[in-house]
Motif scaffolding. Structure first.
Motif, PDB file in Angstrom:
ATOM      1  N   MET A 179       0.830  -1.206   0.000  1.00  0.00           N
ATOM      2  CA  MET A 179       0.000   0.000   0.000  1.00  0.00           C
ATOM      3  C   MET A 179       0.864   1.256   0.000  1.00  0.00           C
ATOM      4  O   MET A 179       0.513   2.254  -0.636  1.00  0.00           O
ATOM      5  N   ILE A 180       1.987   1.206   0.675  1.00  0.00           N
ATOM      6  CA  ILE A 180       2.918   2.332   0.636  1.00  0.00           C
ATOM      7  C   ILE A 180       3.487   2.489  -0.781  1.00  0.00           C
ATOM      8  O   ILE A 180       3.648   3.605  -1.287  1.00  0.00           O
ATOM      9  N   ALA A 181       3.767   1.366  -1.438  1.00  0.00           N
ATOM     10  CA  ALA A 181       4.247   1.409  -2.823  1.00  0.00           C
ATOM     11  C   ALA A 181       3.229   2.090  -3.729  1.00  0.00           C
ATOM     12  O   ALA A 181       3.590   2.889  -4.604  1.00  0.00           O
ATOM     13  N   VAL A 182       1.956   1.796  -3.525  1.00  0.00           N
ATOM     14  CA  VAL A 182       0.897   2.419  -4.319  1.00  0.00           C
ATOM     15  C   VAL A 182       0.823   3.914  -4.018  1.00  0.00           C
ATOM     16  O   VAL A 182       0.586   4.736  -4.922  1.00  0.00           O
ATOM     17  N   GLU A 183       1.037   4.284  -2.759  1.00  0.00           N
ATOM     18  CA  GLU A 183       1.043   5.701  -2.407  1.00  0.00           C
ATOM     19  C   GLU A 183       2.152   6.449  -3.158  1.00  0.00           C
ATOM     20  O   GLU A 183       1.949   7.568  -3.635  1.00  0.00           O
ATOM     21  N   PHE A 184       3.314   5.830  -3.272  1.00  0.00           N
ATOM     22  CA  PHE A 184       4.402   6.422  -4.050  1.00  0.00           C
ATOM     23  C   PHE A 184       3.966   6.602  -5.507  1.00  0.00           C
ATOM     24  O   PHE A 184       4.217   7.632  -6.126  1.00  0.00           O
ATOM     25  N   ALA A 185       3.328   5.562  -6.054  1.00  0.00           N
ATOM     26  CA  ALA A 185       2.881   5.619  -7.448  1.00  0.00           C
ATOM     27  C   ALA A 185       1.901   6.770  -7.662  1.00  0.00           C
ATOM     28  O   ALA A 185       1.970   7.487  -8.673  1.00  0.00           O
ATOM     29  N   LYS A 186       0.989   6.953  -6.724  1.00  0.00           N
ATOM     30  CA  LYS A 186      -0.003   8.017  -6.837  1.00  0.00           C
ATOM     31  C   LYS A 186       0.636   9.399  -6.701  1.00  0.00           C
ATOM     32  O   LYS A 186       0.330  10.311  -7.478  1.00  0.00           O
ATOM     33  N   GLU A 187       1.514   9.557  -5.728  1.00  0.00           N
ATOM     34  CA  GLU A 187       2.097  10.875  -5.484  1.00  0.00           C
ATOM     35  C   GLU A 187       2.977  11.343  -6.636  1.00  0.00           C
ATOM     36  O   GLU A 187       2.918  12.507  -7.046  1.00  0.00           O
ATOM     37  N   PHE A 188       3.789  10.426  -7.177  1.00  0.00           N
ATOM     38  CA  PHE A 188       4.771  10.826  -8.182  1.00  0.00           C
ATOM     39  C   PHE A 188       4.383  10.429  -9.605  1.00  0.00           C
ATOM     40  O   PHE A 188       5.068  10.807 -10.557  1.00  0.00           O
ATOM     41  N   GLY A 189       3.301   9.674  -9.743  1.00  0.00           N
ATOM     42  CA  GLY A 189       2.876   9.264 -11.074  1.00  0.00           C
ATOM     43  C   GLY A 189       3.769   8.214 -11.701  1.00  0.00           C
ATOM     44  O   GLY A 189       3.886   8.136 -12.929  1.00  0.00           O
ATOM     45  N   PHE A 190       4.421   7.406 -10.866  1.00  0.00           N
ATOM     46  CA  PHE A 190       5.344   6.393 -11.371  1.00  0.00           C
ATOM     47  C   PHE A 190       4.597   5.185 -11.928  1.00  0.00           C
ATOM     48  O   PHE A 190       3.531   4.804 -11.436  1.00  0.00           O
ATOM     49  N   LYS A 191       5.191   4.575 -12.944  1.00  0.00           N
ATOM     50  CA  LYS A 191       4.769   3.246 -13.381  1.00  0.00           C
ATOM     51  C   LYS A 191       5.412   2.259 -12.426  1.00  0.00           C
ATOM     52  O   LYS A 191       6.630   2.094 -12.423  1.00  0.00           O
ATOM     53  N   THR A 192       4.603   1.601 -11.593  1.00  0.00           N
ATOM     54  CA  THR A 192       5.116   0.843 -10.449  1.00  0.00           C
ATOM     55  C   THR A 192       4.844  -0.646 -10.583  1.00  0.00           C
ATOM     56  O   THR A 192       3.760  -1.068 -10.993  1.00  0.00           O
ATOM     57  N   VAL A 193       5.850  -1.434 -10.219  1.00  0.00           N
ATOM     58  CA  VAL A 193       5.747  -2.891 -10.195  1.00  0.00           C
ATOM     59  C   VAL A 193       6.230  -3.382  -8.834  1.00  0.00           C
ATOM     60  O   VAL A 193       7.268  -2.926  -8.344  1.00  0.00           O
ATOM     61  N   ILE A 194       5.495  -4.295  -8.235  1.00  0.00           N
ATOM     62  CA  ILE A 194       5.886  -4.882  -6.953  1.00  0.00           C
ATOM     63  C   ILE A 194       6.637  -6.187  -7.213  1.00  0.00           C
ATOM     64  O   ILE A 194       6.178  -7.035  -7.977  1.00  0.00           O
ATOM     65  N   ILE A 195       7.789  -6.330  -6.589  1.00  0.00           N
ATOM     66  CA  ILE A 195       8.557  -7.568  -6.671  1.00  0.00           C
ATOM     67  C   ILE A 195       8.476  -8.275  -5.321  1.00  0.00           C
ATOM     68  O   ILE A 195       8.817  -7.702  -4.293  1.00  0.00           O
ATOM     69  N   GLY A 196       8.030  -9.488  -5.335  1.00  0.00           N
ATOM     70  CA  GLY A 196       7.809 -10.240  -4.095  1.00  0.00           C
ATOM     71  C   GLY A 196       6.323 -10.498  -3.947  1.00  0.00           C
ATOM     72  O   GLY A 196       5.801 -11.527  -4.365  1.00  0.00           O
ATOM     73  N   GLY A 197       5.640  -9.545  -3.319  1.00  0.00           N
ATOM     74  CA  GLY A 197       4.181  -9.572  -3.257  1.00  0.00           C
ATOM     75  C   GLY A 197       3.584 -10.820  -2.656  1.00  0.00           C
ATOM     76  O   GLY A 197       2.565 -11.327  -3.140  1.00  0.00           O
ATOM     77  N   THR A 198       4.169 -11.320  -1.569  1.00  0.00           N
ATOM     78  CA  THR A 198       3.647 -12.534  -0.933  1.00  0.00           C
ATOM     79  C   THR A 198       2.165 -12.401  -0.596  1.00  0.00           C
ATOM     80  O   THR A 198       1.390 -13.336  -0.800  1.00  0.00           O
ATOM     81  N   ASP A 199       1.771 -11.236  -0.095  1.00  0.00           N
ATOM     82  CA  ASP A 199       0.377 -11.024   0.314  1.00  0.00           C
ATOM     83  C   ASP A 199      -0.467 -10.351  -0.760  1.00  0.00           C
ATOM     84  O   ASP A 199      -1.561  -9.845  -0.474  1.00  0.00           O
ATOM     85  N   SER A 200       0.001 -10.341  -2.000  1.00  0.00           N
ATOM     86  CA  SER A 200      -0.699  -9.608  -3.057  1.00  0.00           C
ATOM     87  C   SER A 200      -2.108 -10.145  -3.301  1.00  0.00           C
ATOM     88  O   SER A 200      -2.997  -9.406  -3.724  1.00  0.00           O
ATOM     89  N   TYR A 201      -2.329 -11.437  -3.022  1.00  0.00           N
ATOM     90  CA  TYR A 201      -3.650 -12.028  -3.244  1.00  0.00           C
ATOM     91  C   TYR A 201      -4.709 -11.424  -2.337  1.00  0.00           C
ATOM     92  O   TYR A 201      -5.922 -11.534  -2.610  1.00  0.00           O
TER      93      TYR A 201
END
Length: 307
Positions: A134-156
């Motif tokens: 969720m913090i990664a998504v906040e970064f994406a929203k604030e800066f407009g980055f194209k964001t990819v999560i690596i790992g994502g154990t709890d992504s489901y």
């Protein structure tokens, strides 16, 4: 401003072992620190790193500090949040620097992340838990980055949230225990299927250094035994990966106009029992599938008169 592609060693024995099992392209990722530098995609048949470069400096990697860690001293979560805030401040300063029409002095670190702001680079965030994603998504929203999560154990657990914010996921270790004791023991195997059902763009990786990355196809095979079709599992290590890395217009599928990066297996490529890669082509040229393990096998077969 570290560029991982400079350190790519085309003479490594690991490359031969990896490509002999069908891996033809790799994303080389810098390690260490919090913002570790830029990754580049390389093709695994080259004399030097310049020839190997398939996509140069395509992503910046942020290794997010763990928000949950057992510790008897201090407050790990507080320390992690302070480090995350430092990264946020750095990116704000970099944006301010890049917005200036001219500079009296060149800031190498700010220049290195320039592509994040014009979306020519991908912001890869290494994290596992829901709070971290969720913090990664906040970064994406604030800066407009194209964001990819690596790992994502709890992504489901947050598939709708990830899809809504157009966040892709690179799943790492398949042969592992779940993150929490209350999770299903086979949750890492089922996660690709759950992301597939939710419409989240994802791919499967193989970061295990013990196997030296050559078990990628078998990781996809495990996922095909836990919900995915064989076609979906194959796409999770081919076209999906290419799309996430930003090279989907060049490779990842058999289409007119794309590079001929092709493997041929005498048997099911996803099945560890029948997988047998007999031909491989990178950008249309056939490559040698010999490796150290095959050479040792032939050596000692001859020594002990084995047939």
């Amino acid at each position: 401003n570290i560029r991982s592609v400079i350190a790519y060693n085309t003479d490594s024995k690991i490359i031969d072992n990896t490509r002999s099992n069908g891996v033809l392209l790799a994303n080389t990722i810098p390690q260490g620190g919090i913002i570790s530098g830029s990754s580049s995609v390389v093709q695994l048949d080259a004399w030097n790193w310049e020839d190997a470069a398939y996509q140069t400096d395509g992503g910046i990697h942020f290794f997010m500090p763990y928000l949950e860690r057992f510790s008897t001293e201090g407050d790990p979560a507080k320390d992690a949040m302070e480090k995350i805030e430092d990264v946020r401040n750095f990116l704000r300063q970099a944006k301010a620097y890049l917005d200036e029409p001219k500079h009296e002095h060149t800031n190498l670190k700010s220049e290195a992340v320039k592509g994040l702001f014009n979306k020519s680079q991908i912001f890869f965030v290494h994290c596992e838990l829901v709070k971290e994603m969720m913090i990664a998504v906040e970064f994406a929203k604030e800066f407009g980055f194209k964001t990819v999560i690596i790992g994502g154990t709890d992504s489901y657990k947050i598939t709708d949230y990830l899809k809504q914010n157009n966040i892709a996921v690179i799943l790492n270790e398949m042969n592992s225990l779940p993150a929490l004791q209350d999770d299903d023991v086979d949750m890492p195997y089922k996660t690709p299927y759950l992301l597939q059902q939710a419409g989240v763009l994802y791919c499967i990786s193989d970061p295990n250094q013990s196997s030296r990355y050559r078990n990628l196809a078998f990781n996809a095979g495990i996922a095909s035994g836990h919900g995915l079709t064989k076609e979906q599992a194959l796409q999770a290590i081919t076209l999906n990966t290419a799309k996430i890395l930003g090279i989907g217009d060049r490779t990842g599928s058999l289409e007119n106009g794309k590079d001929a990066n092709i493997i041929v297996s005498d048997g099911d490529i996803l099945d560890i029992r029948t997988n047998d890669v007999i031909y491989a082509f990178i950008q249309g040229r056939q490559i040698n599938l010999d490796n150290k393990q095959k050479q040792l096998y032939e050596k000692y077969k001859y020594k002990y008169n084995l047939k």
